[in-house]
Design an enzyme around this catalytic site. Sequence first.
Site, PDB file in Angstrom:
ATOM      1  N   HIS A  17       0.846  -1.064   0.084  1.00 14.27           N
ATOM      2  CA  HIS A  17       0.178  -0.276   0.614  1.00 14.27           C
ATOM      3  C   HIS A  17       0.925   0.917  -0.210  1.00 14.27           C
ATOM      4  O   HIS A  17       1.709   1.554   1.501  1.00 14.27           O
ATOM      5  CB  HIS A  17      -1.145   0.144   0.999  1.00 14.27           C
ATOM      6  CG  HIS A  17      -2.180   1.188   0.984  1.00 14.27           C
ATOM      7  ND1 HIS A  17      -3.077   1.039   1.823  1.00 14.27           N
ATOM      8  CD2 HIS A  17      -1.996   2.360   0.731  1.00 14.27           C
ATOM      9  CE1 HIS A  17      -3.853   2.348   2.099  1.00 14.27           C
ATOM     10  NE2 HIS A  17      -3.170   2.710   0.877  1.00 14.27           N
ATOM     11  N   HIS A  19       1.434   4.592  -2.705  1.00 14.27           N
ATOM     12  CA  HIS A  19       0.818   5.785  -3.179  1.00 14.27           C
ATOM     13  C   HIS A  19       2.071   6.895  -4.069  1.00 14.27           C
ATOM     14  O   HIS A  19       3.108   6.889  -3.493  1.00 14.27           O
ATOM     15  CB  HIS A  19       0.205   6.429  -3.323  1.00 14.27           C
ATOM     16  CG  HIS A  19      -1.406   5.973  -2.192  1.00 14.27           C
ATOM     17  ND1 HIS A  19      -2.560   6.001  -3.280  1.00 14.27           N
ATOM     18  CD2 HIS A  19      -1.444   6.016  -1.359  1.00 14.27           C
ATOM     19  CE1 HIS A  19      -3.342   5.826  -2.209  1.00 14.27           C
ATOM     20  NE2 HIS A  19      -2.739   5.595  -1.283  1.00 14.27           N
ATOM     21  N   HIS A 197      -9.418   1.039  -1.490  1.00 14.41           N
ATOM     22  CA  HIS A 197      -9.495   1.488   0.415  1.00 14.41           C
ATOM     23  C   HIS A 197     -11.231   1.653   0.248  1.00 14.41           C
ATOM     24  O   HIS A 197     -12.072   1.920  -0.074  1.00 14.41           O
ATOM     25  CB  HIS A 197      -8.540   3.083  -0.433  1.00 14.41           C
ATOM     26  CG  HIS A 197      -7.218   3.480  -0.516  1.00 14.41           C
ATOM     27  ND1 HIS A 197      -7.211   2.766  -1.426  1.00 14.41           N
ATOM     28  CD2 HIS A 197      -6.761   4.347   0.146  1.00 14.41           C
ATOM     29  CE1 HIS A 197      -5.579   3.312  -1.585  1.00 14.41           C
ATOM     30  NE2 HIS A 197      -5.113   4.003  -0.192  1.00 14.41           N
ATOM     31  N   GLU A 200     -10.583   3.401   6.294  1.00 18.02           N
ATOM     32  CA  GLU A 200      -9.925   4.524   6.792  1.00 18.02           C
ATOM     33  C   GLU A 200     -10.920   5.367   7.761  1.00 18.02           C
ATOM     34  O   GLU A 200     -11.109   5.029   7.944  1.00 18.02           O
ATOM     35  CB  GLU A 200      -9.467   5.238   5.178  1.00 18.02           C
ATOM     36  CG  GLU A 200      -8.400   5.628   5.574  1.00 18.02           C
ATOM     37  CD  GLU A 200      -7.476   6.504   4.613  1.00 18.02           C
ATOM     38  OE1 GLU A 200      -8.332   6.328   3.405  1.00 18.02           O
ATOM     39  OE2 GLU A 200      -6.486   7.296   4.689  1.00 18.02           O
ATOM     40  N   ASP A 278       1.760   3.593   2.498  1.00 17.40           N
ATOM     41  CA  ASP A 278       0.898   4.591   2.432  1.00 17.40           C
ATOM     42  C   ASP A 278       1.054   5.989   2.010  1.00 17.40           C
ATOM     43  O   ASP A 278       1.885   5.824   0.267  1.00 17.40           O
ATOM     44  CB  ASP A 278      -0.213   5.167   3.291  1.00 17.40           C
ATOM     45  CG  ASP A 278      -1.618   5.506   2.486  1.00 17.40           C
ATOM     46  OD1 ASP A 278      -1.141   5.198   1.346  1.00 17.40           O
ATOM     47  OD2 ASP A 278      -2.860   6.134   3.888  1.00 17.40           O
ATOM     48  N   ASP A 279       1.858   6.709   2.245  1.00 18.09           N
ATOM     49  CA  ASP A 279       2.492   7.739   2.174  1.00 18.09           C
ATOM     50  C   ASP A 279       3.800   8.669   2.775  1.00 18.09           C
ATOM     51  O   ASP A 279       3.709   9.195   2.917  1.00 18.09           O
ATOM     52  CB  ASP A 279       1.203   9.362   1.389  1.00 18.09           C
ATOM     53  CG  ASP A 279      -0.080   9.231   0.975  1.00 18.09           C
ATOM     54  OD1 ASP A 279      -0.073   8.717  -0.655  1.00 18.09           O
ATOM     55  OD2 ASP A 279      -0.671   8.874   1.475  1.00 18.09           O
TER      56      ASP A 279
END
Length: 338
Positions: A17, A19, A197, A200, A278-279
Amino acid sequence: MISMEDFIRGIPKAELHLHIEGTFEPELMFAVAKRNNIRLRYGSVQEIRAAYEFTGLQDFLDIYYEGAGILTTEQDFYDLTLAYLRKARSQNVLHSEIFCDPQTHTARGVKFSTVMEGIHRAITDAAEESGISARLIICFLRHLDESAAMETLDEALAYKDRITAVGLDSTEIGHPPSKFRGVFDRARGEGFLTVAHAGEEGPAEYIRQALDLLKVSRIDHGIRCLDDTALIDELARRRIPLTVCPLSNLRLRVTGAMESHPVGEMMRRGLMVTINSDDPAYFGGYVNENYLAVARAFNMTREDIGRLAKNSFTASFLSGREKDRLAAKVDEYMNQYG
Ligand code: HPA
Ligand code: ZN
């Protein structure tokens, strides 16, 4: 015996996961903006980092899309992806399944092919350089309508050999999986795997919809599943992987203190949990920092970490043979350091 920190650092793992636009570090942002003659509204790297105080998912997304808007040329996507893969490999990530948001770029006039070629070339070069493997998942932006997602899928058909799956990201609340049932049906018909997603910020009902309507192989985040006992049981029974991102949830104020993060209960309930970043450029940590945060908060054992690392390969979209080969590396590591 090595420390928990070193144990986490060294254990072979996959990231599922991530991005790619969320790996855009301020230093690279400045370099890319300069060569594209784009003026940033920040004067320095420190100023950018100081702006990363998020009140929720939407607040983050506004800044994330602004950063992504600097990416213009194939070289930009190449540099971004190669930098991430090198960083991931340095954390003993042996395989990564990377999300990208084509619509964020095509809406600005960047060609779909520019995004694909840049990312693909970096994946190829990184594999040659360090042996890391990577797959690509394109995400549809859920704040846009289904017809825009359909257009993106049309473009993706020419890149079937480079795109493993389609996913769903961006603003969750008010944009349920049911909105994208048609495009996901078509994507599966074309041979793509699906993820989404869900849960969340949105409710457990969105996880249910992602399973039943979008027929996803994995749920991204999924932490709100704990609100629905029948759903937990089904996720556990079907061994549906959940790609949990602890530091993201903390920074987006989706959860409170790490000690009360749902991941502890999710593991106790026997769910197939994986840990991801994630980021990472926005949330203060790559995958190892995420492992370490949960290890500390829940006083985890080396067996717990070993299980998370093994899950990351099991839950991946690699072939059965590749999964076995990489899972065996975790066993070997556990035998030596566990
Ligand atoms: N949630 C939804 N959309 C996203 C995220 C996220 O955590 N990161 C990048 N796009
Ligand atoms: Zn995400």
